[in-house]
Design a protein around this motif. Structure first.
Motif: not given
Length: 555
Positions: A330-350
């Protein structure tokens, strides 16, 4: 009419003296403005005092849950049951239903009863005799503290504190295990370095070192309990040709003690993980099915509690744990992240890299519903989590099939991911711009200039030659004419000398004209052919001088 009034000190039963005034609800508060008016309105019939704080806490807890405690049941049977025809005014309608069901007493609950209870509470110190105000305030404070501790102890919002502590301890154990194992491998590597590359599993390495001790004992040691046959044979072969140094028995004992610590911590970590898994399935079964035990526990720990996590929207659950990246974007006016801790879920990983953003958004939406169901729902079944996970898996298959359908024929070869090459935006310094000198050599430039100058000199040189020839012929003719006239008339020699001087000046003027033409072209003066031209002029002068010599001889 009888009135049941609960206090921190005990139960009080009042008798209403004038029931007609209860019909005037708006003006009922005026009957309790002074103690005298209050005594005319109601009268204390019985007061049952609590023996200690424990009894008071039990009675208060029963009232909160809408149940009849032992002390209340005793008072109702002792006082109210004798006057069964009288109505009993109560504050809680739920408690009135229980009393009517068990003791068959007629209970009343109305706005007039609320105003009556408010008036009695206002004049409680006067109406309840034999109870000093200090004792009432002390018992109220003690009961409030006891009831708060009781609620805190059995609060459903605080049960997930164990999950927060367990996941934090699990992370700390992982860090300590990594440090211990690294130290053990480095320490024992001085004595037997080859075994560190052969045995890659950390727990099996520590057990093997614990059983081997000195590397000279490998040949007589059986390692088949925790190593395959091929690895065991390789370890025994490496021990015969090991390049390690010799160490004392005390050093070996310290290394073995460190291995014991690693094995114990690993076993405790396994036990703690099983405990965390059971607690997560008991408290948040739907969340556990959606994202797994570890990711669900980390989400609860990051939010503080399951109830706080249930208050977050799905968009917050999606990027929970990536706050630094979010605020930096937000400070640098770039793309915001799409995931945080939920990235380590099995559905996202596969899923593939392109689909991770879509799947994490869908998973966050379903996870938010599962969290609210676990935190605020009455039943604790996992049917909702199983159903939502099946929908998400179908969504993943649909997205993957859609991507495959788009690629057909030669497009499959183009769809292969190329090797990643980092392209920097920083421009490389070009040193070629530093030099201001021409890139071509001087010799080449001179060679290019000379043919151009020769082409210019050819017409310039042709004109002076014609002029020289014409003027030389004219001068010779003029010299011959005076000589003939002189022979005929016999004039003196003085006139001949004057004519000779005039002809010499004319001859000197003829080469001056090409010199002026040469001055007009400065580019030709700079050429190396300047010397040649001067030599030609000198030769012409000499030739012109020789032409006049015969005339002088004739004279």
């Amino acid at each position: 009419m009888l009135v049941l009034f609960e206090t921190a000190a005990g139960y009080a039963i009042f008798k209403v003296l004038d029931e007609q005034k209860l019909q005037q609800v708006d003006s009922l508060w005026q009957e309790f403005e002074t103690p005298e008016k209050a005594n005319k309105m109601v009268k204390l019939k019985h007061f049952e005092k609590f023996q200690d704080t424990t009894e008071a806490l039990a009675a208060a807890t029963a009232l909160v849950e809408g149940k009849i405690g032992k002390s209340l049941k005793k008072v109702l049977k002792k006082v109210v049951a004798k006057e069964a025809h009288e109505q009993l005014a109560i504050t809680d309608i739920k408690l009135g239903g229980v009393i009517k069901e068990k003791l068959n007493l007629n209970c009343v609950h109305s706005p007039a009863v609320h105003e009556l209870m408010r008036g009695i509470r206002n004049q409680m110190e006067v109406l309840i005799t034999g109870l000093p105000p200090r004792e009432i305030s002390a018992m109220s404070l003690g009961l409030a503290h006891s009831l708060s501790r009781y609620k805190l102890k059995f609060s459903p919002d605080k049960v997930d504190t164990m999950i927060v502590q367990a996941i934090s301890l699990l992370d700390d154990l992982d860090k300590e295990l990594n440090n211990y194992i690294m130290r053990c491998r480095e320490w024992y590597g001085w004595h037997f370095p080859e075994v560190g590359k052969i045995i890659t599993d950390n727990l099996a390495y520590c057990k093997s070192v614990r059983k081997i001790g000195d590397r000279t004992n490998v040949a007589t040691t059986d390692l088949s309990d925790f190593l395959p046959e091929e690895v065991e044979a390789e370890v025994k072969l490496a021990a015969e040709i090991s390049m390690g140094t010799e160490v004392s028995e005390e050093d070996i004992r310290n290394v073995m003690h460190l291995c014991d610590q690693v094995i114990e911590i690993s076993e405790y970590r396994t036990q703690l993980y099983d405990y965390l898994k059971n607690r997560m399935m008991a408290i948040a079964p739907n969340l556990t099915i959606m994202v797994g035990e570890l990711v669900g526990a980390r989400l609860i720990s990051h939010a503080g509690s399951l109830l706080n996590l249930a208050k977050h929207p799905a968009s917050t659950v999606q990027i929970l744990g990536a706050e630094k990246a979010l605020f930096r974007a937000l400070k640098t006016r770039r793309d915001t992240p799409k995931y945080g801790l939920i990235y380590h879920a099995s559905l996202v990983g596969q899923t593939s890299a392109k689909m991770k953003g879509k799947i994490s958004r869908s998973l966050a939406a379903k996870t938010a519903l599962a969290i609210r169901y676990d935190a605020l729902g009455e039943d604790t079944n996992s049917e909702m989590g199983i159903e939502n996970r099946a929908k998400l898996e179908a969504r993943v298959r649909q997205l993957e099939e859609r991507g495959i359908r788009r690629i057909s024929g030669t497009g499959k070869a183009l769809a292969k991911a190329d090797k990643y090459q980092h392209k920097s935006d920083v421009k490389v310094y070009d040193p070629s711009g530093d030099s201001t000198l021409p890139t071509t050599s001087k010799k080449r430039k001179i060679e290019e200039v000379e043919p151009a100058e020769e082409e210019e000199e050819q017409p310039v040189q042709s004109k002076p030659k014609k002029i020289k020839k014409e003027k030389a012929a004219a001068a010779a003719a003029e010299a011959e004419a005076p000589a003939e006239a002189e022979a005929e008339t016999g004039e003196p020699k003085k006139k001949k000398k004057k004519k000779h001087k005039a002809e010499a000046e004319a001859v000197v003027e003829t080469p001056a004209e090409p010199e002026e033409e040469e001055a007009a072209s400065p580019s030709e003066e700079q050429t190396p052919k300047k010397k040649k031209r001067r030599r030609r002029l000198r030769k012409q002068k000499e030739s012109d001088g020789r032409v006049h010599e015969p005339n002088e001889l004739l004279v």
